[in-house]
Design a protein around this motif. Structure first.
Motif, PDB file in Angstrom:
ATOM      1  N   ALA A 105      -2.469  13.858  -6.382  1.00 62.64           N
ATOM      2  CA  ALA A 105      -1.709  12.655  -6.804  1.00 62.64           C
ATOM      3  C   ALA A 105      -0.424  12.512  -6.181  1.00 62.64           C
ATOM      4  N   GLU A 106       0.298  13.682  -6.543  1.00 62.26           N
ATOM      5  CA  GLU A 106       1.634  13.512  -5.892  1.00 62.26           C
ATOM      6  C   GLU A 106       1.735  13.229  -4.234  1.00 62.26           C
ATOM      7  N   ALA A 107       0.785  13.768  -3.661  1.00 63.95           N
ATOM      8  CA  ALA A 107       0.716  13.713  -2.144  1.00 63.95           C
ATOM      9  C   ALA A 107       0.401  12.050  -1.926  1.00 63.95           C
ATOM     10  N   ALA A 108      -0.420  11.598  -2.634  1.00 63.95           N
ATOM     11  CA  ALA A 108      -0.703   9.842  -2.374  1.00 63.95           C
ATOM     12  C   ALA A 108       0.723   9.328  -2.905  1.00 63.95           C
ATOM     13  N   GLN A 109       1.369   9.722  -3.860  1.00 65.92           N
ATOM     14  CA  GLN A 109       2.577   8.896  -4.330  1.00 65.92           C
ATOM     15  C   GLN A 109       3.682   9.007  -3.069  1.00 65.92           C
ATOM     16  N   ALA A 110       3.616  10.305  -2.578  1.00 71.37           N
ATOM     17  CA  ALA A 110       4.657  10.575  -1.565  1.00 71.37           C
ATOM     18  C   ALA A 110       4.408   9.890  -0.242  1.00 71.37           C
ATOM     19  N   ILE A 111       2.976   9.848   0.185  1.00 75.50           N
ATOM     20  CA  ILE A 111       2.627   9.234   1.454  1.00 75.50           C
ATOM     21  C   ILE A 111       2.746   7.632   1.246  1.00 75.50           C
ATOM     22  N   GLY A 112       2.094   7.299   0.160  1.00 80.08           N
ATOM     23  CA  GLY A 112       2.274   5.861  -0.221  1.00 80.08           C
ATOM     24  C   GLY A 112       1.340   5.048   0.240  1.00 80.08           C
ATOM     25  N   THR A 113       0.730   5.330   1.482  1.00 83.23           N
ATOM     26  CA  THR A 113      -0.295   4.567   2.089  1.00 83.23           C
ATOM     27  C   THR A 113      -1.624   5.050   2.267  1.00 83.23           C
ATOM     28  N   ASP A 166      -2.054   2.977  -6.199  1.00 88.28           N
ATOM     29  CA  ASP A 166      -1.903   1.799  -6.911  1.00 88.28           C
ATOM     30  C   ASP A 166      -2.086   2.025  -8.509  1.00 88.28           C
ATOM     31  N   THR A 167      -1.077   1.925  -9.055  1.00 85.59           N
ATOM     32  CA  THR A 167      -1.212   2.087 -10.706  1.00 85.59           C
ATOM     33  C   THR A 167      -1.891   0.997 -11.382  1.00 85.59           C
ATOM     34  N   GLN A 168      -1.926  -0.325 -10.842  1.00 84.01           N
ATOM     35  CA  GLN A 168      -2.548  -1.440 -11.430  1.00 84.01           C
ATOM     36  C   GLN A 168      -3.988  -1.693 -11.159  1.00 84.01           C
ATOM     37  N   ALA A 169      -4.433  -0.850 -10.353  1.00 80.19           N
ATOM     38  CA  ALA A 169      -6.022  -1.183 -10.046  1.00 80.19           C
ATOM     39  C   ALA A 169      -6.864  -0.861 -10.887  1.00 80.19           C
ATOM     40  N   ALA A 224     -11.003  -0.200 -12.179  1.00 82.42           N
ATOM     41  CA  ALA A 224     -12.064   0.814 -11.939  1.00 82.42           C
ATOM     42  C   ALA A 224     -12.597   0.490 -10.446  1.00 82.42           C
ATOM     43  N   SER A 225     -13.335  -0.540 -10.405  1.00 79.48           N
ATOM     44  CA  SER A 225     -13.785  -0.895  -8.918  1.00 79.48           C
ATOM     45  C   SER A 225     -13.040  -1.048  -7.970  1.00 79.48           C
ATOM     46  N   THR A 226     -11.780  -1.515  -7.848  1.00 73.99           N
ATOM     47  CA  THR A 226     -10.696  -1.353  -6.870  1.00 73.99           C
ATOM     48  C   THR A 226     -10.249   0.173  -6.613  1.00 73.99           C
ATOM     49  N   LEU A 227     -10.469   0.813  -7.588  1.00 72.28           N
ATOM     50  CA  LEU A 227     -10.220   2.317  -7.441  1.00 72.28           C
ATOM     51  C   LEU A 227     -11.108   2.910  -6.592  1.00 72.28           C
ATOM     52  N   ALA A 228     -12.318   2.727  -7.026  1.00 78.32           N
ATOM     53  CA  ALA A 228     -13.708   3.447  -6.228  1.00 78.32           C
ATOM     54  C   ALA A 228     -13.562   2.894  -4.772  1.00 78.32           C
ATOM     55  N   ALA A 229     -13.315   1.383  -4.559  1.00 79.34           N
ATOM     56  CA  ALA A 229     -13.517   1.026  -3.245  1.00 79.34           C
ATOM     57  C   ALA A 229     -12.080   1.502  -2.530  1.00 79.34           C
TER      58      ALA A 229
END
Ligand code: COD
Ligand code: ATP
Length: 314
Positions: free
Chosen positions: A101-109, A156-159, A161-166
């Protein structure tokens, strides 16, 4: 205290009033309003997501009676696993999931750099799992699925469930340049039977979870089933459609047909909350033990489903 560093921090706070270093007082500390609830959201996002993922793994392991799988009753069709081992493994994965999770936040895209980093962290997680279990593969598929989903939520903290999975699926479509060439059970099964496995399920955006597990969880809750029954029904809905390479490896197409047909029968009889459904569930459990079949891939996806159920509505 090194051992305590492996514990999920938010979970520790909730259950024992202790912080990660074992010190008391998060909930009862001087200066805090008396009725203030444990605020998981006050944790760093990465810690909170790792807590949710570990909680999903522990909830999956504890859920009983699961056909063929390790649960509170025993080790199902597995000779090398116990419930305590599943718990130890889940807790040992907390740092890996937090780091993802930290890596995703740091990389950002979403892109190749994130995929490469997650691959490296995933392999470290597998090493931590094997160290905690003395070499038993308790959660390989779960590291894969939950790692992608935790990273997706961190982007994307607003996403929902289906957006997250996609989005997790789009991460999985990038190649992992350091992927091992070692032959896994999953690869051998895919070669022999030409089916997809964990990789394809993720790359397609977890259709077994989004199209089957989560809708069934909601349907059973709405119909008045208790939470454990609703979760068992969600597991059965996943089992009914999944090409589970764990099942194919241990018991071939006969085992997979038994898993899928048996799961469908329990649901068509009314699900695990009904007497008729429970009778079929007992029959399925006995049948799977006889075939040495165990729906380990479906169990991993139930954990993914439970994670999405909570993370999708944060
Ligand atoms: C893609 C993975 C799962 C390897 O899959 P493969 O099928 O080759 O391996 P293996 O048989 O050892 O494990 C498959 C695991 O997936 C689960 N599973 C089985 N069938 C399915 C299915 N149809 N859908 C989802 N999960 C499944 C099983 O429980 C099993 O634990 C993954 O472990 C991997 O590539 N790891 C390397 C590190 C990495 O990239 N990590 C990224 C973290 S986000
Ligand atoms: N409650 C559970 N009980 C058993 N397996 C589970 C459970 N939850 C998840 N699993 C998954 O099932 C997999 C275990 O299946 P299996 O024992 O067939 O693994 P394997 O390592 O491929 O095979 P083997 O143990 O025969 O070497 C684990 O990797 C894990 O991801």
């Amino acid at each position: 205290m090194k051992a305590l560093d492996l514990q999920p921090r938010g979970l520790l706070r909730e259950h024992s009033n202790s912080d990660a270093s074992g010190n008391c007082a998060i909930l009862v500390g001087a200066g805090l309003p008396a009725k203030r609830p444990a605020q998981a959201t006050e944790l760093p996002l990465a810690d909170h997501l790792a807590d949710l993922a570990v909680e999903a793994l522990i909830d999956e392991a504890d859920l009983s009676p699961k056909p063929g799988l390790v649960d509170r009753r025993g080790n199902g069709a597995h000779h090398d696993m116990t419930l305590a081992l599943m718990h130890a493994s889940a807790l040992a994965l907390w740092p890996c999931l937090r780091n993802m999770a930290e890596a995703a936040q740091a990389i950002g895209t979403l892109g190749q750099p994130l995929r490469t980093t997650l691959g490296q962290l995933g392999r470290e997680g597998e090493a931590a799992m094997l160290a905690a279990t003395g070499g038993v593969n308790t959660h390989r598929g779960a590291i894969w699925a939950l790692g992608l989903l935790v990273a997706s939520k961190a982007l994307d903290t607003q996403a929902d469930a289906s957006t997250l999975a996609a989005r997790a699926g789009r991460i999985a479509l990038f190649d992992d340049p350091a992927m091992t060439t070692q032959d896994s059970h999953g690869r051998q099964v895919r070669r022999r039977y030409g089916t997809g496995g964990a990789r394809e399920q993720a790359q397609q955006g977890f259709p077994a979870v989004i199209g089957h597990g989560l809708p069934q969880l909601q349907r059973s809750r709405t119909a008045g089933a208790s939470e454990p029954h609703a979760r068992l029904d969600a597991l059965l809905a996943i089992m009914a459609v999944l090409n589970d390479t764990c099942v194919l490896w241990r018991s071939g197409p006969t085992g997979l047909a038994a898993v899928q047909h048996g799961a469908r029968t329990v649901l068509s009889e009314g699900g695990s909350a009904t007497l008729a459904g429970r009778r079929q569930l007992r029959r399925l459990d006995q049948h799977l033990l006889h075939l040495n079949a165990s729906p380990g891939g479906a169990a991993d996806l139930l954990a993914a489903c439970l994670f999405l159920d909570k993370a999708g509505s944060l």
